[in-house]
Design a protein around this motif. Structure first.
Motif, PDB file in Angstrom:
ATOM      1  N   LEU A  12     -54.324 -22.286  28.072  1.00  0.00           N
ATOM      2  CA  LEU A  12     -55.167 -23.299  27.524  1.00  0.00           C
ATOM      3  C   LEU A  12     -56.138 -23.271  28.858  1.00  0.00           C
ATOM      4  CD1 LEU A  12     -56.668 -25.789  26.084  1.00  0.00           C
ATOM      5  CD2 LEU A  12     -55.674 -27.541  28.612  1.00  0.00           C
ATOM      6  N   LEU A  13     -57.637 -22.517  27.804  1.00  0.00           N
ATOM      7  CA  LEU A  13     -58.731 -22.165  28.969  1.00  0.00           C
ATOM      8  C   LEU A  13     -59.892 -23.479  28.838  1.00  0.00           C
ATOM      9  CD1 LEU A  13     -61.545 -19.945  29.570  1.00  0.00           C
ATOM     10  CD2 LEU A  13     -61.833 -20.612  26.910  1.00  0.00           C
ATOM     11  N   ASN A  14     -59.919 -24.059  27.998  1.00  0.00           N
ATOM     12  CA  ASN A  14     -60.637 -25.567  28.654  1.00  0.00           C
ATOM     13  C   ASN A  14     -60.309 -26.909  26.750  1.00  0.00           C
ATOM     14  OD1 ASN A  14     -62.176 -27.288  29.256  1.00  0.00           O
ATOM     15  ND2 ASN A  14     -63.333 -26.154  29.757  1.00  0.00           N
ATOM     16  N   ILE A  15     -60.829 -28.096  26.893  1.00  0.00           N
ATOM     17  CA  ILE A  15     -61.108 -28.571  25.845  1.00  0.00           C
ATOM     18  C   ILE A  15     -62.540 -28.490  26.082  1.00  0.00           C
ATOM     19  CG2 ILE A  15     -60.914 -30.894  25.372  1.00  0.00           C
ATOM     20  CD1 ILE A  15     -58.217 -29.680  25.191  1.00  0.00           C
ATOM     21  N   TYR A  16     -63.325 -28.822  24.837  1.00  0.00           N
ATOM     22  CA  TYR A  16     -64.763 -28.596  24.820  1.00  0.00           C
ATOM     23  C   TYR A  16     -65.191 -29.918  24.172  1.00  0.00           C
ATOM     24  CZ  TYR A  16     -63.938 -23.484  26.731  1.00  0.00           C
ATOM     25  OH  TYR A  16     -63.952 -23.039  27.841  1.00  0.00           O
ATOM     26  N   ASP A  64     -71.323 -32.568   5.050  1.00  0.00           N
ATOM     27  CA  ASP A  64     -70.540 -33.125   6.479  1.00  0.00           C
ATOM     28  C   ASP A  64     -70.765 -33.591   7.630  1.00  0.00           C
ATOM     29  OD1 ASP A  64     -69.323 -34.547   3.949  1.00  0.00           O
ATOM     30  OD2 ASP A  64     -67.544 -32.798   4.064  1.00  0.00           O
ATOM     31  N   PRO A  65     -70.963 -34.194   8.449  1.00  0.00           N
ATOM     32  CA  PRO A  65     -71.725 -34.273   9.934  1.00  0.00           C
ATOM     33  C   PRO A  65     -70.374 -34.664  10.881  1.00  0.00           C
ATOM     34  CG  PRO A  65     -72.242 -36.402   9.249  1.00  0.00           C
ATOM     35  CD  PRO A  65     -71.534 -35.578   8.396  1.00  0.00           C
ATOM     36  N   PHE A  66     -70.180 -33.760  12.203  1.00  0.00           N
ATOM     37  CA  PHE A  66     -68.682 -34.167  13.146  1.00  0.00           C
ATOM     38  C   PHE A  66     -69.041 -33.498  14.117  1.00  0.00           C
ATOM     39  CE2 PHE A  66     -67.903 -30.172  11.152  1.00  0.00           C
ATOM     40  CZ  PHE A  66     -67.933 -29.230  12.013  1.00  0.00           C
ATOM     41  N   TYR A  67     -67.496 -34.320  14.467  1.00  0.00           N
ATOM     42  CA  TYR A  67     -67.870 -34.007  16.234  1.00  0.00           C
ATOM     43  C   TYR A  67     -67.501 -32.891  16.255  1.00  0.00           C
ATOM     44  CZ  TYR A  67     -71.849 -36.990  17.527  1.00  0.00           C
ATOM     45  OH  TYR A  67     -73.808 -37.502  17.575  1.00  0.00           O
ATOM     46  N   SER A  68     -66.689 -31.775  17.452  1.00  0.00           N
ATOM     47  CA  SER A  68     -65.588 -31.491  17.899  1.00  0.00           C
ATOM     48  C   SER A  68     -64.878 -31.535  18.737  1.00  0.00           C
ATOM     49  CB  SER A  68     -65.413 -29.848  17.054  1.00  0.00           C
ATOM     50  OG  SER A  68     -66.598 -29.147  17.974  1.00  0.00           O
ATOM     51  N   VAL A  69     -63.624 -31.405  18.328  1.00  0.00           N
ATOM     52  CA  VAL A  69     -62.886 -31.593  20.497  1.00  0.00           C
ATOM     53  C   VAL A  69     -62.173 -30.495  20.163  1.00  0.00           C
ATOM     54  CG1 VAL A  69     -61.126 -32.262  21.417  1.00  0.00           C
ATOM     55  CG2 VAL A  69     -62.901 -34.062  19.798  1.00  0.00           C
ATOM     56  N   THR A  70     -62.275 -28.884  20.633  1.00  0.00           N
ATOM     57  CA  THR A  70     -61.870 -28.289  20.783  1.00  0.00           C
ATOM     58  C   THR A  70     -60.490 -27.388  21.818  1.00  0.00           C
ATOM     59  OG1 THR A  70     -63.390 -27.156  19.048  1.00  0.00           O
ATOM     60  CG2 THR A  70     -61.725 -25.558  20.139  1.00  0.00           C
ATOM     61  N   ALA A  71     -59.878 -27.304  21.906  1.00  0.00           N
ATOM     62  CA  ALA A  71     -58.896 -27.066  22.273  1.00  0.00           C
ATOM     63  C   ALA A  71     -58.819 -25.350  22.160  1.00  0.00           C
ATOM     64  CB  ALA A  71     -57.187 -27.493  22.307  1.00  0.00           C
ATOM     65  N   ALA A  72     -58.999 -24.991  23.594  1.00  0.00           N
ATOM     66  CA  ALA A  72     -59.119 -23.233  23.391  1.00  0.00           C
ATOM     67  C   ALA A  72     -58.189 -22.785  24.501  1.00  0.00           C
ATOM     68  CB  ALA A  72     -60.659 -22.529  24.039  1.00  0.00           C
ATOM     69  N   TYR A  73     -57.951 -21.875  23.568  1.00  0.00           N
ATOM     70  CA  TYR A  73     -56.614 -20.741  23.903  1.00  0.00           C
ATOM     71  C   TYR A  73     -56.472 -19.893  24.466  1.00  0.00           C
ATOM     72  CZ  TYR A  73     -53.782 -25.496  23.343  1.00  0.00           C
ATOM     73  OH  TYR A  73     -53.275 -26.777  23.324  1.00  0.00           O
TER      74      TYR A  73
END
Length: 153
Positions: free
Chosen positions: A77-81, A94-103
């Motif tokens: 895991l690099l980070n959760i953004y 379509d609007p959205f907020y992303s929660v991204t796990a970067a590996y």
């Protein structure tokens, strides 16, 4: 129809929080990028949105395989953004907020195969030769990854 499409039918254009994962595949200090079909002709990391009952790790592995034909292992895991800076309006409005796990990983197997529904091409790029047109958040993920690599040496 997938989970996100079903959800969109119920909530319309209300902003959503969408969870996803990407993987930085490093091969001799070059990272694998995909020239994506959506948004058109923009480069990004292999990855995508989580399905119901999936972990971010499972999402990362599934999406990489679907988009590249590669199997990835030993993901770190690099980070959760997340947060306001990761607000996006998709091409369809379509609007959205992303929660991204970067590996990230250097461990992969298989033959690279472009999924034409997901992208136009796949290629490895060095840190100093990244494409100009990139998904903005993915450029941030790569900057953080390269900084991490420099700090390890």
């Amino acid at each position: 129809m997938g989970y996100i499409e079903e959800l969109r039918q119920k909530v319309g254009k209300m902003p959503l929080i969408l969870v996803g994962a990407v993987v930085i595949i490093d091969d001799n200090n070059k990272v694998l990028l995909q020239e994506r079909t959506h948004p058109h002709k923009v480069w990004g990391l292999p990855g995508g949105l989580m399905e119901l009952a999936e972990s971010t790790l499972e999402t990362a592995k599934r999406e990489v395989f679907e988009e590249t034909g590669l199997s990835v292992e030993e993901l770190k895991l690099l980070n959760i953004y997340s947060g306001q800076e990761f607000y996006t309006v998709a091409a369809n409005g379509d609007p959205f907020y992303s929660v991204t796990a970067a590996y990230y990983t250097k461990h992969y197997s298989g033959q690279i195969e472009v999924n034409k529904d997901e992208g136009f091409t796949l290629a490895f790029f060095s840190k100093d030769n990244l494409p100009e047109k990139m998904v903005g958040s993915h450029r941030k993920f790569l900057q953080d990854y390269f900084a991490l690599c420099e700090n390890k040496t």
